[in-house]
Design an enzyme around this catalytic site. Structure first.
Site, short mmCIF file in Angstrom:
data_model
loop_
_atom_site.label_atom_id
_atom_site.label_comp_id
_atom_site.label_asym_id
_atom_site.label_seq_id
_atom_site.Cartn_x
_atom_site.Cartn_y
_atom_site.Cartn_z
N GLY A 295 0.67 -1.12 0.15
CA GLY A 295 -0.09 -0.08 -0.04
C GLY A 295 0.87 1.18 0.13
CG ASP B 153 -3.21 -4.40 -4.05
OD1 ASP B 153 -2.08 -4.58 -3.75
OD2 ASP B 153 -4.18 -4.27 -3.30
#
Length: 482
Positions: free
Chosen positions: A146, A177
């Protein structure tokens, strides 16, 4: 060389949160001081403030950062946005422990809560990727998962000697991601595929040489750099990057990029396949210490995650930045429904075990096409990520680097740019007959003497060019090889 400057003395101004919260539900459990905001003249600074948790990104933090960025984007007083972290990390990743806890029981409510977390995180990352003002990410310390999403989409990304970069998702049964489909797939060659599948780490100068960071600034110079940015009172990317260049550190004597030379060539050969089994076979054929170590790393990872990551980075090279986050949202929504995600998070992040988690399926050879296909087939009833409103002039980009100054390139040269020069296609080149040191000199001047440029270009030339045949009185010039 570090310019000698007189530091201004002023007190940081904490700004109240006035912007509208995009998802009021995210305020539940909000922690008051997990993110701090400062204002210094034209600079607006975001400080991630959970040092004991390595600033792992929570829903509470996302709910504060997003509206503040939206507010600053509309303000004529805000010229430059700076992101940094308190303690020894920028951000070690998203709060996936909380997400795994939500979905562990397999209830619709748990899956919905997980989707909300990833949705809000991805919308914030997309806001950064499409931001209309200069955004400087200071990656001083651990920058993973993140934290990479908060920094990698910035036009200026600063590494220090403390920077430790990785996308470790395959170790916990997830996938790279936060826009990794876009930025990893656009690193030179198959470097991004290697980093995404193996979760390999990069440190210090290697983060710059890989194309992850744009500048290297020693951590002791960061306070002076932040003062300088505040003095600028400009949103011109050229001036901002040039100002940062005054603080860039020199490449250490004898430095060599850890993934250069023969290893770098092997990465491009071995990770240029459509299946994980083919990647493993290619590595076995290499039969080197590095290849055997890499096979060992892959065997430890979730087979499901490896298969999805390999296809994700192949398909993602054709996605624009909007489609990237929308597709990753669907993939994430699928992953949280699998045993591997909960198993991996509990084994590696909760219990902090060293043993290989009990992946399902257990072996790379057992991952069939149907498993992989499930993550990429978009269905009518799939959840759709509604990105935050952007200016009318917004056009989703496909290329990287996507932020270009008027007369100045922020990133170090990549393979595509060096190839353009050698083949006579570079916008500032003009000829297609170059000697090696002429190419190096060209890019050093093009980047105004920034440290690291010569080393990066020489590495590219050693791997990707050879000498043309020349006559008796001619010098052999370079030609590009695939």
């Amino acid at each position: 060389m570090l310019a000698s400057r007189t530091a201004l003395r002023f007190r940081p101004v904490a700004m109240p949160l006035r912007a509208k919260i995009t998802n009021p539900a995210f305020l539940n459990g909000s922690v008051k001081y997990d993110v701090l905001f400062e204002s210094k003249f034209g600079t607006r600074t975001i400080i991630l403030n959970r040092p004991k948790k390595l600033n792992s990104l929570t829903a509470s933090m996302v709910s504060k950062i997003t509206p503040r960025l939206q507010e600053w984007e509309k303000s004529d007083l805000a010229k430059v946005i700076v992101l940094k972290g308190a303690g020894r990390a920028l951000c070690a990743g998203g709060d996936v422990v909380a997400v795994a806890s939500d979905v562990k029981d397999g209830t619709p409510e748990g899956f919905k809560k997980a989707a909300e977390y990833f949705g809000e995180e991805y919308k914030l990352d997309h806001l950064i990727a499409s931001y209309t003002k200069p955004y400087v990410a200071i990656m001083d310390g651990i920058t993973m998962g993140g934290g990479v999403g908060l920094s990698m989409h910035a036009p200026i990304r600063i590494a220090t000697e403390n920077t430790l970069f990785a996308m470790p998702e395959t170790t916990i049964g997830f996938f790279p991601d936060v826009g990794a489909s876009f930025f990893l797939s656009r690193l030179d060659g198959k470097l991004g595929t290697y980093l995404g599948m193996t979760s390999a780490q990069l440190k210090g100068w290697d983060v710059v040489m890989a194309g992850v960071a744009t500048h290297f600034v020693p951590s002791e110079r960061l306070p002076m750099l932040e003062t300088r940015l505040a003095e600028l009172e400009t949103s011109d990317l050229s001036q901002i990057s040039e100002a940062i260049d005054d603080f860039v550190g020199e490449v250490p004597k004898g430095y060599q990029f850890a993934l250069s030379g023969d290893i770098r060539k092997a990465i491009d050969r071995c990770f240029n396949f459509k299946s994980v089994k083919q990647v493993i076979k290619a590595l076995e054929k290499e039969n080197t210490a590095w290849a055997h170590e890499t096979i060992g790393l892959l065997r430890e990872r979730s087979p499901r995650s490896l298969a999805v990551t390999l296809r994700q980075l192949r398909d993602g090279s054709n996605w624009d930045i909007d489609e990237t986050f929308k597709r990753e949202f669907i993939i994430a929504s699928r992953f949280v429904q699998t045993e591997d995600f909960v198993t991996g998070v509990e084994a590696k992040l909760v219990l902090k075990g060293k043993d290989r988690p009990n992946w399902q399926p257990a072996n790379i050879e057992d991952v069939d096409q149907d498993i992989q296909k499930w993550y990429f087939d978009v269905k009518m009833d799939d959840p759709e990520l509604e990105l935050l409103p952007r200016p009318r002039s917004w056009i989703p980009y496909k290329g990287m680097p996507h932020h270009r100054a008027k007369h100045y390139q922020v990133d170090l040269p990549n393979e595509a740019e060096v190839k353009q020069l050698i083949e006579g296609m570079h916008r500032d080149g003009g000829v297609n007959a170059w000697l090696a040191e002429e190419v190096v000199d060209f890019f050093v001047q093009n980047r105004r003497g920034r440290a690291g440029v010569a080393e990066k270009v020489r590495d590219i030339l050693a791997r990707k060019t050879k000498l043309r045949a020349a006559g008796e009185r001619e010098l052999s010039t370079l030609m590009w090889v695939q």
